[in-house]
Design an enzyme around this catalytic site. Structure first.
Site, short mmCIF file in Angstrom:
data_model
loop_
_atom_site.label_atom_id
_atom_site.label_comp_id
_atom_site.label_asym_id
_atom_site.label_seq_id
_atom_site.Cartn_x
_atom_site.Cartn_y
_atom_site.Cartn_z
N ASP A 480 43.64 35.16 35.14
CA ASP A 480 42.25 35.39 34.65
C ASP A 480 41.97 35.60 33.33
OD1 ASP A 480 39.36 35.31 34.94
OD2 ASP A 480 39.36 36.52 36.73
N ASP A 550 32.03 30.95 38.05
CA ASP A 550 31.90 32.24 38.94
C ASP A 550 30.73 32.16 39.79
OD1 ASP A 550 34.07 33.61 38.57
OD2 ASP A 550 33.12 35.18 37.14
C1 GLA Z 1 36.35 36.81 37.26
C2 GLA Z 1 36.88 35.89 37.96
C3 GLA Z 1 36.32 35.93 39.42
C4 GLA Z 1 37.14 37.39 39.99
C5 GLA Z 1 36.77 38.55 39.05
C6 GLA Z 1 37.69 39.61 39.53
O1 GLA Z 1 35.08 37.12 36.98
O2 GLA Z 1 36.26 34.66 37.73
O3 GLA Z 1 36.79 35.06 40.26
O4 GLA Z 1 38.43 37.05 40.14
O5 GLA Z 1 37.20 38.14 37.59
O6 GLA Z 1 37.37 40.74 38.66
#
Ligand code: GLA
Length: 731
Positions: A480, A550
């Site tokens: 990420d 997301d």
């Molecule tokens: C990002 C990712 C999510 C999750 C959060 C965790 O927003 O896109 O899927 O993993 O971080 O903090």
């Protein structure tokens, strides 16, 4: 033959199965662009390439008998520079040590090689010796010793041309590069539309199409990432072009950082179309004897509309961009605990999810954010990549062993490029983050960006991630990256090189990714950046799939996944069934609708599996076994988009096997309509003479009937979906 050289070696004709791309050397020195479009024979350049000038044009001197009068401002140029009378947007902007910006580039020669190379330190399209041919044309500004190599790899069967540029300083003084486009193409006619993929967090890659106007239309990112806000993809197309018809010309940059792309329509309606590195956040000092490699731009032309363009990208990226074991192997159905628990979990909870997952047919359980340091929320611990013993008393290995024993593989979330101010790492190395000395270190999501332009930081990162992967049975990593760059300075670079930081960061990141993915070839990597903030061919070169957004609301996902499919294959998109009401939008939808949308991607679940009723569990088991049946078809089939959410209330797409003997079809209606007209969807890409059986209904149809008359979609209510797996039963 992908590359033809004609007319005393002054005409270069690149040919793919359906495309021609032609350049010519005029007056012995100017490399002109002649044609890009449907495959043709080599034309008579003299009537195609008009060069003269108009009032106020700066004319090039006639140096020899036979030279034609020529103004650089009118000439369709292959790699334009400024300062010498071409007033349009330059592809290359350099500043010499004497402060001058004029950089005339004259043709020097060419070289052809079999196969395809790669720009140093950068991700790239790859191809075997018999799959591609590469033409390298050299240009130079002799007075200053600047040598520019235009590199064209022709993937004849894949129907794509990949362009990049290498610049070498053979002079005695440093040169500053302000802007380096990877590709620039001049068209004679500017009356075109432009299509790009803008968005925002949670709303990535929506489709926007506008008519080009005189002057510049420019897109780009200066956020230090390719970004949610604008994807490094741009197409220009005939106004009459649509999904199935018309000429479309497109470029996609194999890069994950700052970029720019755009068009300029000038006084005579000629159109310049470009893409590459540049804008206010870029400059690079090239010392004598040094070289600079620009990222690759993938160029795809289609004379059969956007649909065919997309299929060319999809096939190319599946075969010639994504690497490693999971290029071809089925990707596991996964469950991710993020929307199930957020930061609130412990070993027991995760193991109970693993038990449930195994019983449902899920193949991998991913432990998301919050497992390390003392992380209880997003305010601390990034950089402290050791287990949070409060939540995981038996450490990562203890947990991973239990998950694997439950019958599913174990996957882990990491955000390696970041550091929290509240972390042991930051306390030990406060200069390891991007910052400007003396200024406030601006945070986003309470975090700072590690300075990957530094070798020592990258080395630490490689060993740290390598260590984690060796410490437990980890089969999958979600990589990420949750903020964009600000104060993008480095403690290790001198003042005059600070603008190199964003690109040096990307080179550092790519080295880290190359090293880690090479050391761990069996791990499946999924990239993520607050969802789809770095959904680009650069990341896909290292990691075969990306968390698309997301936003897991299935209705929103129809728009996002449809837009993403313009350039990227479904095999690159992570798509999960999440809870209803949805956590981002609050919308309530059926488990069926959520499953049907997520099946057009790398399928998974992101909700509390323990909260399912028995009835829901039955439905989920059925969804998973259906997905496993169609997985290879969806991942490898040709995608046909049949109905766009950007045009109305329905969405439909289908995936057709190579032999056209099998396909999977999905239809969605967003809002209920009272007394609605008949909703009929005409299929595409199948064999007219084959009789197909719709497995779910037992009905049989001939291909021509499905394509010419279509299927009636009879649904009532909001958020409805119909899917069908069709198989050939006979001719
Ligand atoms: C990002 C990712 C999510 C999750 C959060 C965790 O927003 O896109 O899927 O993993 O971080 O903090």
């Amino acid at each position: 033959m992908g590359i033809l050289i004609e007319e005393n070696e002054t005409v270069f004709h690149l040919q793919t199965e359906r495309t021609s791309y032609i350049m010519a050397v005029k007056n012995g020195k100017h490399l002109a662009h002649v044609y890009w479009g449907k495959r043709i024979h080599t034309p008579d350049i003299s009537h195609v390439l008009l060069m003269g000038g108009t009032c106020f044009d700066v004319m090039e001197p006639i140096e020899r008998d036979g030279d034609e009068s020529c103004s650089l401002n009118n000439l369709r140029q292959e790699y334009p520079t400024g300062g010498d009378g071409d007033y349009r947007v330059p592809a290359l902007d350099v500043e010499y040590a004497d402060g001058s910006r004029s950089c005339p580039l004259y043709y020097c020669g060419y070289r052809i090689t079999e196969g395809k190379g790669k720009p140093e330190g950068l991700p790239a399209i790859y191809a075997g010796e018999n799959e591609a041919q590469t033409l390298e044309i050299s240009l130079s500004d002799e007075m200053k010793g600047l040598q520019v190599y235009l590199i064209y790899s022709v993937l004849e069967k894949a129907d794509a041309i990949v362009r990049s540029v290498r610049i070498e300083n053979h002079g005695k003084e440093p040169v500053r590069l302000h802007k380096v486009m990877s590709a620039s193409v001049d068209f004679e006619q500017g009356g075109m539309d432009m299509l790009c993929l803008p968005g925002a967090w949670g709303r990535e890659r929506h489709i926007e199409r506008v008519r080009l106007h005189h002057g510049e239309c420019r897109i780009g990112s200066s956020r230090g990432a390719s970004s949610h806000q604008m994807n490094p993809f741009l197409a220009v197309m005939e106004p009459c072009a649509d999904e199935c018809h018309g000429n479309v010309y497109s470029m996609n940059l194999v890069y994950s950082g700052n970029f720019m792309a755009g068009t300029e329509v000038e006084q005579l309606n000629q159109l310049r179309f470009y893409m590459g590195l540049g804008d206010d956040s870029f400059s690079w000092i090239l010392d004598p004897s040094e070289g600079f490699a620009a990222p690759e731009a993938v160029m795809v032309f289609s004379d059969r509309g956007l649909g065919e363009m997309s299929r060319i990208y999809h096939r190319l990226y599946r075969r010639h961009l994504v690497r490693g074991r999971y290029r071809d192997e089925a990707r596991p159905v996964l469950a991710n605990n993020w929307e199930a628990t957020y930061f609130d979990f412990d070993e027991e909870k995760i193991v109970s999810l693993a038990d449930e997952a195994a019983g449902l047919g899920i193949e991998l359980l991913v432990l998301d954010d919050g497992w390390f340091g003392k992380r209880e929320d997003d305010r601390s611990s990034l950089g402290d990549w050791y287990a949070n013993t409060k939540k995981l008393p038996n450490g990562l290995k203890g947990l991973a062993d239990k998950v694997v024993n439950a019958g599913v593989k174990f996957g882990l979330w990491l955000e390696p490029e970041m550091v929290s101010a509240d972390s042991d790492l930051y306390r030990a190395h406060p200069d390891w983050c991007l910052h400007v000395e003396g200024r406030r270190r601006s945070e986003c999501r309470n975090q700072l960006t590690l300075d990957l332009s530094r070798k020592d930081v990258c080395d630490w990162l490689i060993e740290t991630v390598h260590g984690i992967l060796g410490s437990a049975p980890i089969s999958y990593i979600k990589w990420d990256m949750n903020r964009h760059m600000s104060n993008a300075g480095s403690a290790q670079l001198p003042a005059e090189r600070q603008k190199e930081v964003p690109h040096r960061y990307m080179l550092g990141l790519y080295r880290v990714l190359e090293e880690i993915t090479t050391r761990h070839p069996d791990v499946l990597f999924e990239s993520c950046s607050g969802g789809g903030g770095r959904f680009d061919p650069g990341m896909l070169h290292y990691m075969p799939q990306t968390w698309t957004s997301d936003d897991t609301d299935p209705v929103e996902r129809l728009f996002i996944q449809y837009g993403t499919s313009i350039a990227y294959p479904v095999s690159a998109m992570g798509a999960h069934v999440s809870a209803s009401p949805n956590h981002q939008s609050g919308r309530e939808t059926s488990l069926k609708m959520r499953g049907d949308v997520a099946m057009s991607g790398n399928f998974g679940y992101e909700l509390d599996l323990n909260a399912f009723t028995e009835e829901e569990k039955k439905e989920v088991r059925e969804q998973i076994s259906k997905y496993k049946e169609i997985r290879s078809l969806v991942m490898n089939g040709d995608m046909y988009r049949l109905s766009s959410p950007f045009d109305g209330n329905t969405v439909a797409w289908m995936y057709v096997s190579r032999e056209q003997t099998e396909f999977f079809f999905a239809f969605f209606r967003i809002q209920a309509e009272v007394n609605a007209p008949v909703s009929r969807v005409r299929l595409q890409g199948i064999q007219p003479d084959i009789i197909y059986l719709w497995e779910e209904t037992g009905s049989c149809y001939r291909g021509d009937e499905l394509m010419e008359i279509g299927l009636v979609m009879d649904v009532a209510g909001d958020y409805q979906s119909i899917t069908g797996h069709f198989k050939k039963i006979r001719e």
